[in-house]
Design a protein around this motif. Structure first.
Motif, PDB file in Angstrom:
ATOM      1  N   VAL A 328       0.844  -1.200   0.000  1.00 45.63           N
ATOM      2  CA  VAL A 328       0.000   0.000   0.000  1.00 45.63           C
ATOM      3  C   VAL A 328       0.878   1.248   0.000  1.00 45.63           C
ATOM      4  N   TYR A 329       0.674   2.113  -0.994  1.00 42.36           N
ATOM      5  CA  TYR A 329       1.324   3.420  -1.055  1.00 42.36           C
ATOM      6  C   TYR A 329       0.222   4.473  -1.091  1.00 42.36           C
ATOM      7  N   PRO A 330      -0.220   4.958   0.067  1.00 45.17           N
ATOM      8  CA  PRO A 330      -1.344   5.897   0.081  1.00 45.17           C
ATOM      9  C   PRO A 330      -0.997   7.222  -0.600  1.00 45.17           C
ATOM     10  N   GLY A 331      -2.033   7.877  -1.153  1.00 46.45           N
ATOM     11  CA  GLY A 331      -1.874   9.192  -1.755  1.00 46.45           C
ATOM     12  C   GLY A 331      -1.299   9.113  -3.159  1.00 46.45           C
ATOM     13  N   GLU A 332      -1.047  10.281  -3.699  1.00 50.59           N
ATOM     14  CA  GLU A 332      -0.401  10.359  -5.013  1.00 50.59           C
ATOM     15  C   GLU A 332       0.428  11.631  -5.048  1.00 50.59           C
ATOM     16  N   ASP A 333       1.737  11.481  -5.080  1.00 53.00           N
ATOM     17  CA  ASP A 333       2.638  12.625  -5.101  1.00 53.00           C
ATOM     18  C   ASP A 333       3.048  12.875  -6.545  1.00 53.00           C
ATOM     19  N   GLU A 334       2.201  13.613  -7.263  1.00 56.11           N
ATOM     20  CA  GLU A 334       2.432  13.812  -8.690  1.00 56.11           C
ATOM     21  C   GLU A 334       3.667  14.664  -8.958  1.00 56.11           C
ATOM     22  N   LEU A 335       3.922  15.641  -8.101  1.00 57.29           N
ATOM     23  CA  LEU A 335       5.103  16.481  -8.308  1.00 57.29           C
ATOM     24  C   LEU A 335       6.373  15.638  -8.218  1.00 57.29           C
ATOM     25  N   LEU A 336       6.469  14.800  -7.191  1.00 56.69           N
ATOM     26  CA  LEU A 336       7.643  13.940  -7.042  1.00 56.69           C
ATOM     27  C   LEU A 336       7.739  12.954  -8.195  1.00 56.69           C
ATOM     28  N   ALA A 337       6.599  12.394  -8.609  1.00 59.61           N
ATOM     29  CA  ALA A 337       6.613  11.429  -9.719  1.00 59.61           C
ATOM     30  C   ALA A 337       7.162  12.068 -10.991  1.00 59.61           C
ATOM     31  N   LEU A 338       6.783  13.300 -11.253  1.00 52.60           N
ATOM     32  CA  LEU A 338       7.276  14.005 -12.440  1.00 52.60           C
ATOM     33  C   LEU A 338       8.772  14.300 -12.303  1.00 52.60           C
ATOM     34  N   ALA A 339       9.181  14.719 -11.096  1.00 53.48           N
ATOM     35  CA  ALA A 339      10.606  14.990 -10.864  1.00 53.48           C
ATOM     36  C   ALA A 339      11.435  13.721 -11.060  1.00 53.48           C
ATOM     37  N   GLN A 340      10.942  12.592 -10.543  1.00 49.80           N
ATOM     38  CA  GLN A 340      11.667  11.326 -10.675  1.00 49.80           C
ATOM     39  C   GLN A 340      11.762  10.892 -12.134  1.00 49.80           C
ATOM     40  N   SER A 341      10.700  11.146 -12.899  1.00 51.63           N
ATOM     41  CA  SER A 341      10.699  10.754 -14.315  1.00 51.63           C
ATOM     42  C   SER A 341      11.808  11.470 -15.074  1.00 51.63           C
ATOM     43  N   ALA A 342      11.923  12.783 -14.855  1.00 46.21           N
ATOM     44  CA  ALA A 342      12.976  13.542 -15.531  1.00 46.21           C
ATOM     45  C   ALA A 342      14.353  13.145 -15.017  1.00 46.21           C
ATOM     46  N   LEU A 343      14.442  12.891 -13.713  1.00 46.10           N
ATOM     47  CA  LEU A 343      15.722  12.544 -13.107  1.00 46.10           C
ATOM     48  C   LEU A 343      16.270  11.238 -13.690  1.00 46.10           C
ATOM     49  N   ARG A 344      15.385  10.278 -13.908  1.00 42.43           N
ATOM     50  CA  ARG A 344      15.838   8.991 -14.483  1.00 42.43           C
ATOM     51  C   ARG A 344      16.422   9.205 -15.881  1.00 42.43           C
ATOM     52  N   VAL A 345      15.833  10.111 -16.648  1.00 42.86           N
ATOM     53  CA  VAL A 345      16.364  10.410 -17.984  1.00 42.86           C
ATOM     54  C   VAL A 345      17.677  11.178 -17.879  1.00 42.86           C
ATOM     55  N   MET A 346      17.714  12.199 -17.011  1.00 43.97           N
ATOM     56  CA  MET A 346      18.912  13.035 -16.868  1.00 43.97           C
ATOM     57  C   MET A 346      20.102  12.211 -16.369  1.00 43.97           C
ATOM     58  N   ASN A 347      19.826  11.187 -15.529  1.00 42.94           N
ATOM     59  CA  ASN A 347      20.898  10.348 -14.977  1.00 42.94           C
ATOM     60  C   ASN A 347      21.225   9.137 -15.842  1.00 42.94           C
ATOM     61  N   GLY A 348      20.504   8.977 -16.954  1.00 39.24           N
ATOM     62  CA  GLY A 348      20.773   7.869 -17.856  1.00 39.24           C
ATOM     63  C   GLY A 348      20.161   6.546 -17.441  1.00 39.24           C
ATOM     64  N   GLU A 349      19.259   6.565 -16.433  1.00 41.16           N
ATOM     65  CA  GLU A 349      18.601   5.330 -16.004  1.00 41.16           C
ATOM     66  C   GLU A 349      17.522   4.904 -16.998  1.00 41.16           C
ATOM     67  N   GLU A 350      16.939   5.871 -17.676  1.00 36.58           N
ATOM     68  CA  GLU A 350      15.906   5.609 -18.682  1.00 36.58           C
ATOM     69  C   GLU A 350      16.232   6.428 -19.917  1.00 36.58           C
ATOM     70  N   LYS A 351      15.771   5.931 -21.038  1.00 38.96           N
ATOM     71  CA  LYS A 351      15.932   6.665 -22.286  1.00 38.96           C
ATOM     72  C   LYS A 351      14.665   7.489 -22.533  1.00 38.96           C
ATOM     73  N   ALA A 352      14.835   8.737 -22.930  1.00 37.09           N
ATOM     74  CA  ALA A 352      13.683   9.570 -23.265  1.00 37.09           C
ATOM     75  C   ALA A 352      12.950   8.989 -24.451  1.00 37.09           C
ATOM     76  N   MET A 353      11.612   9.093 -24.403  1.00 37.14           N
ATOM     77  CA  MET A 353      10.784   8.564 -25.487  1.00 37.14           C
ATOM     78  C   MET A 353      10.691   9.558 -26.637  1.00 37.14           C
ATOM     79  N   GLU A 354      10.337   9.056 -27.818  1.00 39.16           N
ATOM     80  CA  GLU A 354      10.113   9.921 -28.974  1.00 39.16           C
ATOM     81  C   GLU A 354       8.631  10.042 -29.248  1.00 39.16           C
ATOM     82  N   TYR A 355       8.137  11.258 -29.381  1.00 39.16           N
ATOM     83  CA  TYR A 355       6.703  11.480 -29.639  1.00 39.16           C
ATOM     84  C   TYR A 355       6.442  11.418 -31.131  1.00 39.16           C
TER      85      TYR A 355
END
Length: 355
Positions: A328-355
């Motif tokens: 159980v992970y109560p709530g939804e921290d959308e700001l943190l989720a967005l920050a983590q998404s960019a951070l994974r790309v900036m740190n090379g953990e994930e590749k940015a998608m192409e639209y």
């Protein structure tokens, strides 16, 4: 090197922003806009400069140097159906946000504002996991009526964020697991995550699945058709019954689960029955997704605001916990989720998608 990010999450009458250093929140603010202010603009896109000026002014008031940012991230909007992930705000993506290819919604401004502010200081801009993320397997799109295909509209940002959080905390790869993720907020979405893709999900806006505090979910089709042609309601009034005034709002006159719990505590038998009906419907959705995953489920994750409700969570564990262990992970921290998404790309953990 640490990454400072500005996160922008526009709502219909507010703009929530956060500034992070890596995953640490430096400050956040919810900038509220009056109905009169919003009504003065002919379209959502026309609000861009108004909202941008407020954001920039706030950063000045906080004595924050905007040039210290390495990235700006906006909430994703009503784009064409796309796979989950983090997307640079390219010219093509920007134009589709402005056009609102799947509808006009305040969230469309997220990427628009991110791009404009980022361009002004020479840093990249991104969006991540908008509600239109669509990774459905082909067979999940069939509804039984060719003109009415099932569509993927759900709490993609939070579902993906908690799935990746669970993977990280357990030392596993998100794309190596089968998960059922249950988001319960104003709307409810239950998704089957297989190998990093949400291969089936209940449309949380105006489609199927469990009812929720504000939405009707799946309803008897024939009766709905008769209601539409009864002459008693306009199209807008019927839609409002399904989205906005449905679910707990319709039965109990509230969309706040705290009020529902209070009614139950005070001995309101109808409230208890409606609450148990809600739990039953969510559990049935969880069972459906277990079948989609052929019974091979590594974990069930329950999230969203209603995940704070211990009675609901324990009842869901009792009904569906036999499928797989429950986190159980109560709530939804959308700001943190967005920050983590960019951070994974900036740190090379994930590749940015192409639209």
């Amino acid at each position: 090197m640490s990454v400072k990010s500005l996160i922008i999450n526009p709502g219909s009458t507010s703009t929530k922003i956060g500034v992070f250093e890596d995953e640490t929140l430096l400050f956040e603010e919810t900038l509220r806009h009056s109905t009169e202010e919003i009504a003065s603009y002919a379209s959502i896109v026309d609000q861009k400069d108004f909202r941008k000026d407020i954001i920039v002014d706030l950063l000045k008031q906080k004595d924050f140097d905007i040039h210290s940012l390495q990235v700006v991230v906006g909430r994703g909007g009503m784009l064409k159906p796309i796979s989950g992930g983090t997307y640079p705000v390219t010219d093509a993506l920007l134009e589709d946000l402005k056009a609102g290819v799947q509808g006009q919604h305040a969230s469309n401004l997220g990427g628009i504002l991110a791009r404009e502010i980022a361009d002004s200081i020479g840093v990249p801009s991104y969006i991540a996991d908008p509600v239109v993320v669509d990774e459905l397997v082909p067979e999940a799109r069939y509804s039984g009526v060719p003109e009415l295909p099932r569509v993927s509209i759900f709490h993609a940002l939070n579902q993906k964020a908690v799935a990746k959080r669970y993977a990280k905390e357990t030392g596993k790869a998100y794309d190596s697991m089968n998960l059922i993720v249950v988001h319960m907020g104003g709307g409810v979405s239950v998704g089957a995550h297989r190998a990093g893709k949400v291969i089936d999900v209940f449309n949380a806006l105006d489609g199927d699945g469990a009812f929720s505090p504000e939405r009707a979910g799946g309803v008897p089709n024939g009766a709905l058709i008769k209601m539409c042609f009864s002459g008693k309601y306009t199209e807008a009034e019927v839609y409002k019954k399904v989205v906005g005034n449905g679910g707990f709002n319709a039965y109990l006159g509230t969309n706040d689960m705290r009020n529902v719990d209070k009614m139950v505590e005070e001995g309101n038998e109808k409230a208890k029955l409606i609450l148990d009906a809600f739990i039953l419907q969510v559990a049935k959705d969880m069972g459906s997704m277990a079948c989609v995953l052929e019974g091979k489920v590594d974990q069930i994750i329950i999230t969203g605001g209603i995940a704070y409700d211990k009675y609901v969570v324990e009842a869901l564990k009792k009904k569906a916990g036999w499928i797989a262990p429950v986190t159980v992970y109560p709530g939804e921290d959308e700001l943190l989720a967005l920050a983590q998404s960019a951070l994974r790309v900036m740190n090379g953990e994930e590749k940015a998608m192409e639209y």
